[in-house]
Design a protein around this motif. Structure first.
Motif, PDB file in Angstrom:
ATOM      1  N   ASN A 142     -45.950 -41.804  18.294  1.00 53.45           N
ATOM      2  CA  ASN A 142     -45.135 -43.076  17.892  1.00 53.45           C
ATOM      3  C   ASN A 142     -45.939 -43.981  16.667  1.00 53.45           C
ATOM      4  O   ASN A 142     -47.115 -43.917  16.917  1.00 53.45           O
ATOM      5  CB  ASN A 142     -44.917 -43.927  19.325  1.00 53.45           C
ATOM      6  N   TRP A 143     -44.981 -44.535  16.058  1.00 56.85           N
ATOM      7  CA  TRP A 143     -45.750 -45.639  15.466  1.00 56.85           C
ATOM      8  C   TRP A 143     -44.662 -46.671  15.299  1.00 56.85           C
ATOM      9  O   TRP A 143     -43.260 -46.441  15.350  1.00 56.85           O
ATOM     10  CB  TRP A 143     -46.164 -45.205  13.950  1.00 56.85           C
ATOM     11  N   SER A 144     -45.184 -47.911  15.138  1.00 55.43           N
ATOM     12  CA  SER A 144     -44.229 -48.993  15.010  1.00 55.43           C
ATOM     13  C   SER A 144     -43.315 -49.015  13.375  1.00 55.43           C
ATOM     14  O   SER A 144     -44.056 -48.289  12.511  1.00 55.43           O
ATOM     15  CB  SER A 144     -44.881 -50.414  15.231  1.00 55.43           C
ATOM     16  N   SER A 145     -42.596 -49.914  13.210  1.00 61.91           N
ATOM     17  CA  SER A 145     -41.799 -49.697  11.927  1.00 61.91           C
ATOM     18  C   SER A 145     -42.727 -50.102  10.746  1.00 61.91           C
ATOM     19  O   SER A 145     -43.669 -51.208  11.025  1.00 61.91           O
ATOM     20  CB  SER A 145     -40.734 -50.818  11.836  1.00 61.91           C
ATOM     21  N   TYR A 146     -42.657 -49.425   9.899  1.00 61.70           N
ATOM     22  CA  TYR A 146     -43.770 -49.743   8.689  1.00 61.70           C
ATOM     23  C   TYR A 146     -42.890 -50.769   7.855  1.00 61.70           C
ATOM     24  O   TYR A 146     -43.408 -51.791   7.439  1.00 61.70           O
ATOM     25  CB  TYR A 146     -44.096 -48.546   7.653  1.00 61.70           C
ATOM     26  N   GLU A 147     -41.487 -50.430   7.566  1.00 58.40           N
ATOM     27  CA  GLU A 147     -40.723 -51.226   6.857  1.00 58.40           C
ATOM     28  C   GLU A 147     -40.591 -52.819   7.228  1.00 58.40           C
ATOM     29  O   GLU A 147     -40.953 -53.750   6.693  1.00 58.40           O
ATOM     30  CB  GLU A 147     -39.314 -50.697   6.673  1.00 58.40           C
ATOM     31  N   ASP A 148     -40.180 -52.946   8.551  1.00 56.08           N
ATOM     32  CA  ASP A 148     -40.121 -54.305   9.178  1.00 56.08           C
ATOM     33  C   ASP A 148     -41.470 -54.318   9.973  1.00 56.08           C
ATOM     34  O   ASP A 148     -41.347 -54.229  11.175  1.00 56.08           O
ATOM     35  CB  ASP A 148     -39.018 -54.325  10.193  1.00 56.08           C
ATOM     36  N   TYR A 149     -42.443 -54.392   9.395  1.00 55.31           N
ATOM     37  CA  TYR A 149     -43.945 -54.167   9.633  1.00 55.31           C
ATOM     38  C   TYR A 149     -44.129 -54.610  11.066  1.00 55.31           C
ATOM     39  O   TYR A 149     -44.412 -55.882  11.467  1.00 55.31           O
ATOM     40  CB  TYR A 149     -44.966 -54.816   8.780  1.00 55.31           C
ATOM     41  N   GLY A 150     -44.297 -53.368  11.828  1.00 55.56           N
ATOM     42  CA  GLY A 150     -45.093 -53.854  13.122  1.00 55.56           C
ATOM     43  C   GLY A 150     -44.338 -53.912  14.379  1.00 55.56           C
ATOM     44  O   GLY A 150     -44.441 -54.190  15.477  1.00 55.56           O
ATOM     45  N   LYS A 151     -42.949 -54.037  13.885  1.00 54.28           N
ATOM     46  CA  LYS A 151     -41.998 -54.318  14.967  1.00 54.28           C
ATOM     47  C   LYS A 151     -41.482 -52.836  15.668  1.00 54.28           C
ATOM     48  O   LYS A 151     -41.634 -51.930  15.061  1.00 54.28           O
ATOM     49  CB  LYS A 151     -40.696 -54.623  14.312  1.00 54.28           C
ATOM     50  N   VAL A 152     -40.844 -53.273  17.050  1.00 54.45           N
ATOM     51  CA  VAL A 152     -40.619 -52.049  17.754  1.00 54.45           C
ATOM     52  C   VAL A 152     -38.981 -52.136  17.641  1.00 54.45           C
ATOM     53  O   VAL A 152     -38.402 -52.778  18.472  1.00 54.45           O
ATOM     54  CB  VAL A 152     -40.875 -51.900  19.224  1.00 54.45           C
ATOM     55  N   GLU A 153     -38.503 -51.535  16.830  1.00 52.71           N
ATOM     56  CA  GLU A 153     -36.752 -51.339  16.772  1.00 52.71           C
ATOM     57  C   GLU A 153     -36.087 -50.453  17.400  1.00 52.71           C
ATOM     58  O   GLU A 153     -34.828 -50.507  17.459  1.00 52.71           O
ATOM     59  CB  GLU A 153     -36.607 -51.740  15.068  1.00 52.71           C
ATOM     60  N   ASN A 154     -36.718 -49.257  17.617  1.00 46.31           N
ATOM     61  CA  ASN A 154     -36.081 -48.228  18.162  1.00 46.31           C
ATOM     62  C   ASN A 154     -37.142 -47.449  19.362  1.00 46.31           C
ATOM     63  O   ASN A 154     -38.244 -47.216  19.193  1.00 46.31           O
ATOM     64  CB  ASN A 154     -36.360 -47.078  16.911  1.00 46.31           C
ATOM     65  N   LYS A 155     -36.385 -47.534  20.364  1.00 50.96           N
ATOM     66  CA  LYS A 155     -37.086 -46.711  21.255  1.00 50.96           C
ATOM     67  C   LYS A 155     -36.254 -45.774  21.989  1.00 50.96           C
ATOM     68  O   LYS A 155     -36.338 -45.253  23.054  1.00 50.96           O
ATOM     69  CB  LYS A 155     -37.194 -47.896  22.770  1.00 50.96           C
ATOM     70  N   ASP A 156     -35.488 -44.971  21.134  1.00 52.07           N
ATOM     71  CA  ASP A 156     -34.211 -43.937  21.476  1.00 52.07           C
ATOM     72  C   ASP A 156     -34.880 -42.833  22.221  1.00 52.07           C
ATOM     73  O   ASP A 156     -35.594 -42.142  21.600  1.00 52.07           O
ATOM     74  CB  ASP A 156     -33.822 -43.476  20.292  1.00 52.07           C
ATOM     75  N   PRO A 157     -34.500 -42.578  23.579  1.00 49.59           N
ATOM     76  CA  PRO A 157     -35.078 -41.722  24.272  1.00 49.59           C
ATOM     77  C   PRO A 157     -34.663 -40.174  23.908  1.00 49.59           C
ATOM     78  O   PRO A 157     -35.418 -39.289  24.216  1.00 49.59           O
ATOM     79  CB  PRO A 157     -34.624 -41.792  25.751  1.00 49.59           C
ATOM     80  N   ASN A 158     -33.745 -40.151  22.972  1.00 51.33           N
ATOM     81  CA  ASN A 158     -33.524 -38.970  22.477  1.00 51.33           C
ATOM     82  C   ASN A 158     -34.425 -38.201  21.554  1.00 51.33           C
ATOM     83  O   ASN A 158     -34.435 -37.138  21.102  1.00 51.33           O
ATOM     84  CB  ASN A 158     -32.241 -39.126  21.815  1.00 51.33           C
ATOM     85  N   TRP A 159     -35.559 -39.229  21.064  1.00 53.57           N
ATOM     86  CA  TRP A 159     -36.331 -38.721  20.288  1.00 53.57           C
ATOM     87  C   TRP A 159     -37.834 -38.086  21.206  1.00 53.57           C
ATOM     88  O   TRP A 159     -38.619 -37.760  20.647  1.00 53.57           O
ATOM     89  CB  TRP A 159     -37.121 -39.835  19.358  1.00 53.57           C
ATOM     90  N   MET A 160     -37.581 -38.350  22.421  1.00 58.20           N
ATOM     91  CA  MET A 160     -38.736 -37.926  23.382  1.00 58.20           C
ATOM     92  C   MET A 160     -38.753 -36.106  23.397  1.00 58.20           C
ATOM     93  O   MET A 160     -37.746 -35.575  23.093  1.00 58.20           O
ATOM     94  CB  MET A 160     -38.482 -38.325  24.728  1.00 58.20           C
ATOM     95  N   ILE A 161     -39.921 -35.610  23.260  1.00 62.59           N
ATOM     96  CA  ILE A 161     -40.048 -34.231  22.975  1.00 62.59           C
ATOM     97  C   ILE A 161     -39.995 -33.408  24.249  1.00 62.59           C
ATOM     98  O   ILE A 161     -40.558 -33.908  25.273  1.00 62.59           O
ATOM     99  CB  ILE A 161     -41.586 -33.838  22.619  1.00 62.59           C
ATOM    100  N   THR A 162     -39.019 -32.587  24.409  1.00 67.59           N
ATOM    101  CA  THR A 162     -38.655 -31.690  25.515  1.00 67.59           C
ATOM    102  C   THR A 162     -39.251 -30.201  25.077  1.00 67.59           C
ATOM    103  O   THR A 162     -39.403 -29.776  24.083  1.00 67.59           O
ATOM    104  CB  THR A 162     -37.077 -31.887  25.964  1.00 67.59           C
ATOM    105  N   LYS A 163     -39.238 -29.517  26.288  1.00 71.65           N
ATOM    106  CA  LYS A 163     -39.266 -28.306  26.219  1.00 71.65           C
ATOM    107  C   LYS A 163     -38.509 -27.482  25.446  1.00 71.65           C
ATOM    108  O   LYS A 163     -38.769 -26.461  24.612  1.00 71.65           O
ATOM    109  CB  LYS A 163     -39.417 -27.638  27.566  1.00 71.65           C
ATOM    110  N   GLU A 164     -37.214 -27.858  25.718  1.00 73.23           N
ATOM    111  CA  GLU A 164     -36.220 -27.088  25.058  1.00 73.23           C
ATOM    112  C   GLU A 164     -36.321 -27.409  23.463  1.00 73.23           C
ATOM    113  O   GLU A 164     -36.122 -26.272  22.645  1.00 73.23           O
ATOM    114  CB  GLU A 164     -34.914 -27.709  25.459  1.00 73.23           C
ATOM    115  N   LYS A 165     -36.571 -28.699  22.900  1.00 78.12           N
ATOM    116  CA  LYS A 165     -36.680 -29.019  21.536  1.00 78.12           C
ATOM    117  C   LYS A 165     -37.937 -28.251  20.993  1.00 78.12           C
ATOM    118  O   LYS A 165     -37.797 -27.825  20.062  1.00 78.12           O
ATOM    119  CB  LYS A 165     -37.046 -30.447  21.661  1.00 78.12           C
TER     120      LYS A 165
END
Lengths: 313, 313, 313
Positions: free
Chosen positions: C237-260
C-alpha cells in the motif's frame, strides 16, 4: 530440550540445580558454546533483573544478545486468527515469529497476562504463538501464567542456603496495591512440588491459586500457623484468581515482619515494595537472601541457554 | 580508584590528560583489559554523546556494554529511606543497586537534578545511593551537580588545542529557554581550578554558581571584559542557583557571537541551541572546536574505565 | 562505495545479487572484516525487521552494533539552516551527525516522510543532512522516499525463486487504513527497472507513484489484467502521491486473494495487515514467500556493510 517455557521442561530439577551451581563456579567455561549465535530478547513488558541477567547469561556463553521492546521499538502484534487487521495491530505473530527466527538462534519472550480474561491468559496466547510460529527455541522470560527462569533460580537458591535434608518452605501471599500476575507463584509452586521439601502455601481465604497448580500442596489460611518452623518464606503478592485479576484484599496484617519470620530466610523475586509487602527490618537483615537469589538469575538463564544450545548443536 | 563520580576523583589531572592522549593514539591497545566484563549504562535521562561515547569506550576496552533506560525499560525507583512504598515507585534503590551489581562489573549512571529541591540535588541522592548500595564501581554519566566525564573531556581538549603554557579560559553563561542543570558548569569549573590556566567565569548578576564550587575563581559580570584576551571560551547555560532552578534571564545580549569571541576557541558540551546560545557564524567557523571536543568524550570515558578495571584486577 | 542511500548506489545489480547469495551460504566468512568497528543504528521511527536484520548483518561481519531510538533516547534534532532554536529541537543535525561520526564507523538511519510536505520529503532532508554533515558512510534504513535495503532484498529473493530467464513481476497497490509512505514501492520499482524482468505496476486511478520513479514502466489500472501470467506479485500500500499523503481509496476489491494470485509468488516487505492487504489464504500458502524474503534482509544489509567496509579499508 527444544523450548524452556514451563517448569515442566525441567527433566530432573536436582541435577539441573547441580549443573547451575557448577556454572556459577566457572561462568565462562562454555564461552565458545554460543559463539556467533544470537539471542533475541523480546519484551512486551518492563523488566530489570530478567533484562540484565539474561543478557549476562548470554554473554557468559559467548552469545550476542539483541534486545527489543516490542511495543516501543516496533508496533502492536496481532495474535488472533482470521482477524481483519484494520485496527491497532500492524503485524501478525505468524509473520513476526517466523521472521525473527531467521535473525535469532533463540528467542526469549516476556509477555504478561491481561488479568481481565482468564481463559486467554491460561491459553498462554503469546507464548504459545511464539512456540507455534517460530522456528527456533523459545525461552519464557515470564508469561501470563509462569516464570520458570525465576522458579529455577529459586530452586537453586534454596538448595544453596538449605541446612537440612528436607527444609520447610512456605509460599506466602502478601498485600500489594496493584493487581499482580500469578506467574511467579505458580512456577515457584511447581518447582517446590518437584523438590524434596516440606512445602505449604499460605494466603487469605478466597485468594488461593489455581487448583491445577496447587494440586495436593496444603493451603493454610493462618499465616502464623503456616510460618511455624519454616526454613524459607517465599513471599509474593498475586491478585485474586477466583475473582480473576481483582484486588479484593490489601490487609496489612499479611505484610511480612521480622517477628513473623523467626529464623526463616526471606525470599522474594523482586521488585518488592518495602513496608507494603515486607518491612524494612526484614530486607535490611541477614534473614533476607533476595540479593543472592537475584544473582542466581544469571546462572538459571545460563543453564537454560546452555541446554538449548547443546540440544541444537 | 573505586568510583569516578566527581572531578575530585582525579588525583593528577595533568597525568590523566597525558594518559588520555596516549589512549587516543592507540585506542585498542587495551582491548583485552575488559574482556568478558560488563558495563551497565543506566539512564534516568536522555543522552546522545554520553550514551554512544561511553559504549564506544567500553568496546575499545573489550567490555560488553548493556544499556538500560531505567524508567522506560523497568520502573520507578525509590530513593527515600523508610517509605511505605504504596505509590509510584516499585523498587527501592537498595535492592536495585545491589542486584545490578551482580550482573555488571561497573555501573554508569545518568540522573539529572530536580531543579526544584536544592537540598535534595546537592545531596546527590541518586548517585550516592548507587555508591552506597552497589557493590561495584560507579561512574557518573552526569548527576544532579556534576558531569566529570565531560570535564575530563574538556581538560583534554584544552590541553590539545592550547598554544600557551598558561592559556586564559573563560566560562560564560549564555541564554536558554529552559531551566538547565549546573552540573557541566560545576565540573568544568572544578577541572579548570586543577589546571594551570588563567580561569574566569562570566555570568549575569544573580546567576553565579554555588560559592562552594567557584571558590576563589573570579566572577565577572561584564561578558566583554571577561572575554578580553581569552584563548578558550567555554559556553553553557544554567538556571539560577540563587533562585534555584528558575529561568529569570534570557537576555539575548549574552549570546556568543563571532565578534565577541575574537581569536578564542569556542567550546560547548553539546547539545547546543543555535542562535540562542551561540550564533551560526561561530559554530560554522574554525573557531569552534565542539566536534573535536565531543570526540574526546570517548577517550575520557575510556581512561576512567581503564583506571577502574586496573584498580580491580 | 561511500554511502548506500539509494538503489542507484548499486553499480551492477546482478553481480550484487550473486555476491549476496554467496554471503548467505557462508555468512561468517568475513567475520574479521568489521572487527572493532561500530555500526550506529539511528531510528527516528519504529522498526522490527530492519532493526534486527541489520544488527545481525553487522554481527556476521564482526562489527559492534549500537542502537539508538533518537527521539526516545536523546531529543529532537533540528534540520533547518539558520533557525533560532528556541523551540522543540535541542540539537542541530550539523553537530549531531558530526559527533556521532566520531563514535561509529558507519551510521545507518531510518527516517520516514512527513507525508504532508511533498517538497520536504522529496528533498530527503534527514538523509541528505546525515550525508552532508557526517564524516562516515551512511546507510539508508528507509528514508522519506526510498528503502534500498528492502529493494536489494527483493531483487535477491526474486532471483532465488525465479524459474524463468525473464520472469513477469507485478507491483500491486493494495488497500490499507492508514497513510503509508512510497519508499518501498519507489525502491522496488527502481530495482526492477535495473533487472532483466518483465515489470508492470498496477494501482487505482489517481494512485500512481511519482513519474520520476515509474518512468517507462507500464501502469495498468486493471489489477486482474496486470496479474495475468505473473510470476511474482509484489504487494504494497501507499498513500496518494498526487494528493500527497492522503488516503482516498480503501477499496477492498484491491485486496490480494488466492484466486487473483494464480500461480504467482506473493511478496511483501512486511509488516502486512492480514485480510486488509491480503487474505489469510495467500499468506498461509506456499504461494507466499514473505518469510524467505525477510530472511534475505540480513544478507542485503551484510553485503552493503561489507562493500562499505571494503571501500574504506
Amino acid at each position: 530440550m527444544k523450548h524452556y517455557t514451563s517448569i515442566n521442561d525441567i527433566d530432573n530439577i536436582d541435577s539441573w540445580i547441580e549443573e547451575a551451581k557448577a556454572l556459577k563456579l566457572m561462568p565462562l567455561k562454555h564461552i565458545d558454546l554460543g559463539k556467533n549465535k544470537t539471542l533475541g530478547l523480546l519484551f512486551f513488558n518492563s523488566s530489570l533483573r530478567t533484562r540484565l541477567s539474561t543478557q549476562k547469561a548470554a554473554l557468559n556463553l559467548g552469545m550476542n544478545p539483541i534486545v527489543m521492546n516490542v511495543s516501543g521499538d516496533a508496533w502492536g502484534l496481532e495474535f488472533e486468527d482470521g482477524t481483519v487487521m484494520n485496527g491497532n495491530t500492524a503485524e501478525h505473530i505468524k509473520e513476526a515469529a517466523a521472521v525473527v527466527s531467521q535473525y535469532c538462534d533463540i528467542i526469549a519472550v516476556r509477555a504478561f497476562p491481561t488479568l481481565t480474561d482468564k481463559a486467554k491468559d491460561e491459553s498462554e496466547q503469546v507464548l504459545e504463538a511464539f512456540k507455534k510460529y517460530a522456528s527456533v527455541p523459545i525461552v519464557n522470560m515470564e508469561s501470563a501464567t509462569g516464570h520458570p527462569l525465576q522458579a529455577l533460580t529459586d530452586a537453586i537458591t534454596i538448595s544453596e542456603f538449605s541446612k537440612k535434608k528436607k527444609p520447610k518452605v512456605v509460599l506466602s501471599w502478601a498485600p500489594h496495591i496493584k493487581a499482580l500476575p500469578h506467574a511467579v507463584a505458580n512456577s515457584f509452586t511447581q518447582a517446590m512440588q518437584k523438590m524434596d521439601v516440606d512445602f505449604v502455601i499460605t494466603n487469605p481465604e478466597g485468594y488461593s491459586l489455581s487448583l491445577e497448580i496447587t494440586k495436593d500442596t496444603p493451603i493454610i489460611h493462618n499465616q502464623e500457623e503456616a510460618f511455624k518452623d519454616a526454613d524459607f518464606v517465599y513471599v509474593k503478592n498475586w491478585s485474586s484468581y477466583e475473582d480473576y485479576g481483582k484486588v479484593e484484599n490489601k490487609d496489612p496484617n499479611w505484610m511480612i515482619t521480622k517477628e513473623k519470620l523467626g529464623n526463616a530466610k526471606f525470599m522474594h523475586c523482586l521488585p518488592v515494595r518495602r513496608n507494603v509487602i515486607v518491612e524494612d527490618a526484614v530486607l535490611d537483615s541477614d534473614s533476607s537472601i533476595v540479593i543472592q537469589q537475584a544473582n542466581n538469575r544469571t546462572y538459571a538463564a545460563q543453564l537454560v541457554l546452555k541446554k538449548i544450545l547443546e540440544s541444537n548443536k
